[in-house]
Enzyme design. Sequence first.
Site, PDB file in Angstrom:
ATOM      1  N   LEU A 385       0.867  -1.176   0.000  1.00 31.00           N
ATOM      2  CA  LEU A 385       0.000   0.000   0.000  1.00 31.00           C
ATOM      3  C   LEU A 385       0.898   1.218   0.000  1.00 31.00           C
ATOM      4  O   LEU A 385       1.931   1.236   0.680  1.00 31.00           O
ATOM      5  CB  LEU A 385      -0.902   0.026   1.246  1.00 31.00           C
ATOM      6  CG  LEU A 385      -1.966  -1.068   1.395  1.00 31.00           C
ATOM      7  CD1 LEU A 385      -2.748  -0.850   2.687  1.00 31.00           C
ATOM      8  CD2 LEU A 385      -2.918  -1.076   0.215  1.00 31.00           C
ATOM      9  N   ASP A 386       0.532   2.260  -0.747  1.00 28.37           N
ATOM     10  CA  ASP A 386       1.297   3.502  -0.716  1.00 28.37           C
ATOM     11  C   ASP A 386       1.406   4.003   0.719  1.00 28.37           C
ATOM     12  O   ASP A 386       0.535   3.742   1.554  1.00 28.37           O
ATOM     13  CB  ASP A 386       0.614   4.587  -1.556  1.00 28.37           C
ATOM     14  CG  ASP A 386       0.560   4.233  -3.033  1.00 28.37           C
ATOM     15  OD1 ASP A 386       1.351   3.386  -3.457  1.00 28.37           O
ATOM     16  OD2 ASP A 386      -0.282   4.805  -3.738  1.00 28.37           O
ATOM     17  N   GLN A 387       2.451   4.753   0.990  1.00 28.35           N
ATOM     18  CA  GLN A 387       2.664   5.281   2.335  1.00 28.35           C
ATOM     19  C   GLN A 387       1.456   6.067   2.838  1.00 28.35           C
ATOM     20  O   GLN A 387       1.073   5.961   4.004  1.00 28.35           O
ATOM     21  CB  GLN A 387       3.906   6.178   2.359  1.00 28.35           C
ATOM     22  CG  GLN A 387       4.226   6.746   3.736  1.00 28.35           C
ATOM     23  CD  GLN A 387       5.537   7.517   3.745  1.00 28.35           C
ATOM     24  OE1 GLN A 387       6.167   7.716   2.710  1.00 28.35           O
ATOM     25  NE2 GLN A 387       5.965   7.947   4.915  1.00 28.35           N
ATOM     26  N   ASP A 388       0.834   6.841   1.959  1.00 31.33           N
ATOM     27  CA  ASP A 388      -0.277   7.697   2.386  1.00 31.33           C
ATOM     28  C   ASP A 388      -1.633   6.992   2.346  1.00 31.33           C
ATOM     29  O   ASP A 388      -2.639   7.573   2.737  1.00 31.33           O
ATOM     30  CB  ASP A 388      -0.330   8.954   1.502  1.00 31.33           C
ATOM     31  CG  ASP A 388       0.898   9.831   1.695  1.00 31.33           C
ATOM     32  OD1 ASP A 388       1.435   9.838   2.814  1.00 31.33           O
ATOM     33  OD2 ASP A 388       1.322  10.485   0.736  1.00 31.33           O
ATOM     34  N   THR A 389      -1.666   5.761   1.846  1.00 31.27           N
ATOM     35  CA  THR A 389      -2.911   4.994   1.801  1.00 31.27           C
ATOM     36  C   THR A 389      -3.042   4.162   3.072  1.00 31.27           C
ATOM     37  O   THR A 389      -2.076   3.533   3.504  1.00 31.27           O
ATOM     38  CB  THR A 389      -2.925   4.054   0.579  1.00 31.27           C
ATOM     39  OG1 THR A 389      -2.766   4.836  -0.612  1.00 31.27           O
ATOM     40  CG2 THR A 389      -4.228   3.276   0.498  1.00 31.27           C
TER      41      THR A 389
END
Length: 540
Positions: A385-389
């Site tokens: 998962l993306d860091q901001d997700t």
Amino acid sequence: MEVLDRLSHLMGDDLSANYWYEGYCLQSGDLLRLPRTLLAETIARDLMQELAHDELYSREGKMYGILLVEMPTGERRVLKAFSGLLNGQSVVDCWVPPIPGREQVALDEAQTLAELDAIKQELITLNQLPERQLYDTAYQEFEQQLQVMSDRHRQRKYQRQQKRLLLSEISQTALTTALAQLEEESRQDGMEKRRLKQERDKVLQPLEEAIATANARIQHLKQKRKSLSRQLQTQMHAAYSLMNFLGQSVSLQQLMPSGLPTGTGDCCAPKLLHYAATHGLKPLAMAEFWWGSSSQDKIQGEFYGACTERCQPLMGFLLSGLKSHSSTLDFGSNVIYEDEWLIAVNKPTGLLSVPGRYLDSQDSVVSRLRHLLPDGKMLAAVHRLDQDTSGILLLAKDRQTYSLLSQQFQQRQVYKVYEAVLAGVVGTDAGIIDLPLWGDPKNRPYQQVDWQRGKPSVTQYRAIAKEGDYTRIKFFPLTGRTHQLRVHAADMQGLGVVILGDRFYGCTTGVSRLYLHARELRFQHPHSGATIHLHVKTPF
């Protein structure tokens, strides 16, 4: 000068960490940590709003930071700092002052900076030497003349060869005369070319000598500049004195005798922590962000950790005296499923799925769980998962489980549901987006639609509700490319509406997070064969 700001009454008490500043205590060897929390990020975003209303802070790009502290009375306050100089000034009202020691070398610094500026101006003059342009112009002109002459000589040589072929039909006397004439023409061509080259050398040689002299001077000045910079750096590192929370005070030179890069000690984190230590303030959380014109690797409004070269080597000393934090113990509550083969967690926004390449990006779901679990050494994330997700992340405890689960993802047998809020209204309520994505190696991790180089990327979507000017939507990704949902939402060939909070792809709305959450994951258990269907609540 008042540098302690009061907390806004709107701010909550959330101290959960999205990032950890960390270093090892030089005495005990213990790992010491200071979190960047949601509360710290909220405070930092308030500061961003202040900076946005004053063009003074937009003239140059630089790092800014805040430190949430607790006073001896128990009251919480906020310190703020900027890196280096702010429009040429090191001391600015309401901001943390520079680390003491600079004033001790102020005169030497001023003299050295004046010398360095004089060197800079001379280098500019030498690089703009008129002879350089004269040389380039003359050289090009002679090259063109030589090319024209060579073409003409080549044509005349061909004509002479053709004449020689025809001379077999004339008398011996006429043949001898004709051949001599052809040889003379060839000799004249050679002489003409030599004369032009001599003329060229006569014009270019003095220019070359002037340029060579200038280049030698440039090399000398660069060496002198390097020597002066190192000398000033050594003086400043010897004069700069840092204090930690044990009350210990040492110079930068003592702390890192092998040397530190220029600018060490001028970054936000050391300034904030030193000020807190010298004023009896207890650090609770810290956040640093970039503001102003974007640089090659920094984006305005984005948070960043301790810089690898200047700040990270100081962290162990600066944090000494603080109580150790444990991110892993706090993280245990994020586990939503676990058995002997696999584990699933509800990843918070701002936390990496796996450790990054550098020291300042080691905090992640994987690294936390490896500390938390007794058998966590072999732990591996099956997907990312993306860091901001935020949302469900699946991890395997052994290689066989990892391989079996990875096959399900690769063969598109895993059912995934994401929920997002788009920063606008979409034109259709449901559909499929099929846009190939390509990541430019020179601009990672940015992705773009590219029909020639892109990899197949397919997303189903269905709008859930209109919420004012926003749209709440479900995404069902059929492939798993980097930033797939973010690009499929933002690109005009997709939905044409960026996900709320996605500054990377153009959202300018001032919100505290990316509004993208992995809410459902369904797969077949690799060993029991049972269907596992995981759900987590969307936090926005």
